[in-house]
Motif scaffolding. Sequence first.
Motif, PDB file in Angstrom:
ATOM      1  N   MET A  32       0.863  -1.265   0.011  1.00 25.68           N
ATOM      2  CA  MET A  32       0.036   0.035  -0.018  1.00 25.68           C
ATOM      3  C   MET A  32       0.811   1.158   0.190  1.00 25.68           C
ATOM      4  O   MET A  32       2.156   1.152   0.202  1.00 25.68           O
ATOM      5  N   PHE A  33       0.258   2.502  -0.313  1.00 28.30           N
ATOM      6  CA  PHE A  33       1.056   3.526  -0.441  1.00 28.30           C
ATOM      7  C   PHE A  33       0.389   4.978  -0.073  1.00 28.30           C
ATOM      8  O   PHE A  33      -0.861   4.546   0.186  1.00 28.30           O
ATOM      9  N   VAL A  34       0.994   5.590   0.620  1.00 31.27           N
ATOM     10  CA  VAL A  34       0.479   7.027   1.153  1.00 31.27           C
ATOM     11  C   VAL A  34       1.110   8.200   0.471  1.00 31.27           C
ATOM     12  O   VAL A  34       2.024   8.197   0.144  1.00 31.27           O
ATOM     13  N   VAL A  35       0.028   8.914  -0.099  1.00 29.99           N
ATOM     14  CA  VAL A  35       0.453  10.204  -0.521  1.00 29.99           C
ATOM     15  C   VAL A  35      -0.239  11.406   0.463  1.00 29.99           C
ATOM     16  O   VAL A  35      -1.225  11.666   0.818  1.00 29.99           O
TER      17      VAL A  35
ATOM     18  N   ALA B 165      11.460   5.250   8.155  1.00 34.19           N
ATOM     19  CA  ALA B 165      11.976   3.952   7.607  1.00 34.19           C
ATOM     20  C   ALA B 165      12.665   2.952   8.277  1.00 34.19           C
ATOM     21  O   ALA B 165      12.644   1.809   7.976  1.00 34.19           O
ATOM     22  N   ARG B 166      12.805   3.210   9.525  1.00 37.76           N
ATOM     23  CA  ARG B 166      13.155   2.304  10.396  1.00 37.76           C
ATOM     24  C   ARG B 166      12.204   1.463  11.104  1.00 37.76           C
ATOM     25  O   ARG B 166      12.466   0.600  11.842  1.00 37.76           O
ATOM     26  N   GLN B 167      10.908   1.619  10.632  1.00 35.73           N
ATOM     27  CA  GLN B 167       9.651   0.846  10.989  1.00 35.73           C
ATOM     28  C   GLN B 167       9.538  -0.376  10.304  1.00 35.73           C
ATOM     29  O   GLN B 167       9.972  -0.417   9.175  1.00 35.73           O
ATOM     30  N   LYS B 168       8.960  -1.578  10.840  1.00 33.02           N
ATOM     31  CA  LYS B 168       8.735  -2.775  10.240  1.00 33.02           C
ATOM     32  C   LYS B 168       7.914  -2.409   8.991  1.00 33.02           C
ATOM     33  O   LYS B 168       6.767  -1.828   9.345  1.00 33.02           O
ATOM     34  N   GLY B 169       8.126  -3.234   8.037  1.00 33.78           N
ATOM     35  CA  GLY B 169       6.989  -3.116   6.967  1.00 33.78           C
ATOM     36  C   GLY B 169       7.290  -1.815   5.964  1.00 33.78           C
ATOM     37  O   GLY B 169       6.559  -1.932   4.943  1.00 33.78           O
ATOM     38  N   PHE B 170       8.158  -1.056   6.339  1.00 35.90           N
ATOM     39  CA  PHE B 170       8.439   0.136   5.372  1.00 35.90           C
ATOM     40  C   PHE B 170       9.148  -0.398   4.128  1.00 35.90           C
ATOM     41  O   PHE B 170       9.991  -1.143   4.146  1.00 35.90           O
ATOM     42  N   VAL B 171       8.734   0.435   3.049  1.00 31.89           N
ATOM     43  CA  VAL B 171       9.370  -0.123   1.898  1.00 31.89           C
ATOM     44  C   VAL B 171      10.042   1.139   1.279  1.00 31.89           C
ATOM     45  O   VAL B 171      11.379   0.973   0.793  1.00 31.89           O
ATOM     46  N   SER B 172       9.575   2.225   0.940  1.00 35.62           N
ATOM     47  CA  SER B 172      10.364   3.307   0.371  1.00 35.62           C
ATOM     48  C   SER B 172       9.451   4.450   0.636  1.00 35.62           C
ATOM     49  O   SER B 172       8.463   4.556   1.158  1.00 35.62           O
TER      50      SER B 172
END
Length: 93
Positions: free
Chosen positions: A1-4, A29-36
Amino acid sequence: MFVVIRFRVGESEQAGFGERLQAAVDVLARQKGFVSAHTGRNVDDPELLALTLEFENVGSYRRALSPYDVKLAAVPLLSEAIDEPTAYEDLLM
C-alpha cells in the motif's frame, strides 16, 4: 500500500521544512514493513510538496505511526498536511 501526503509550504520556508521532512522519513524508514519514500515539489505549483510512502500493508503503516520516536519526529509534521485521504491500496499487481 502507499500513502500520498501533500503539504502547502511557502518557498521561503521549504529549506527548514525539508529538514523536518527528512527527519520524519528517517524515523519512519526504521519501522517494520516500510518499503520506500519519495518526496517532491509540484512542477506547476512550487508551494505544493508531496511525500509518498510505501509500506507492505496498511497494518504496517498504522503500526509505524505508533512508536514514541515517530510521534516526536513525524507526527507533528504529518499533522501539517493538507486534510485529505492519504492511504491507497495498489490496484495494479
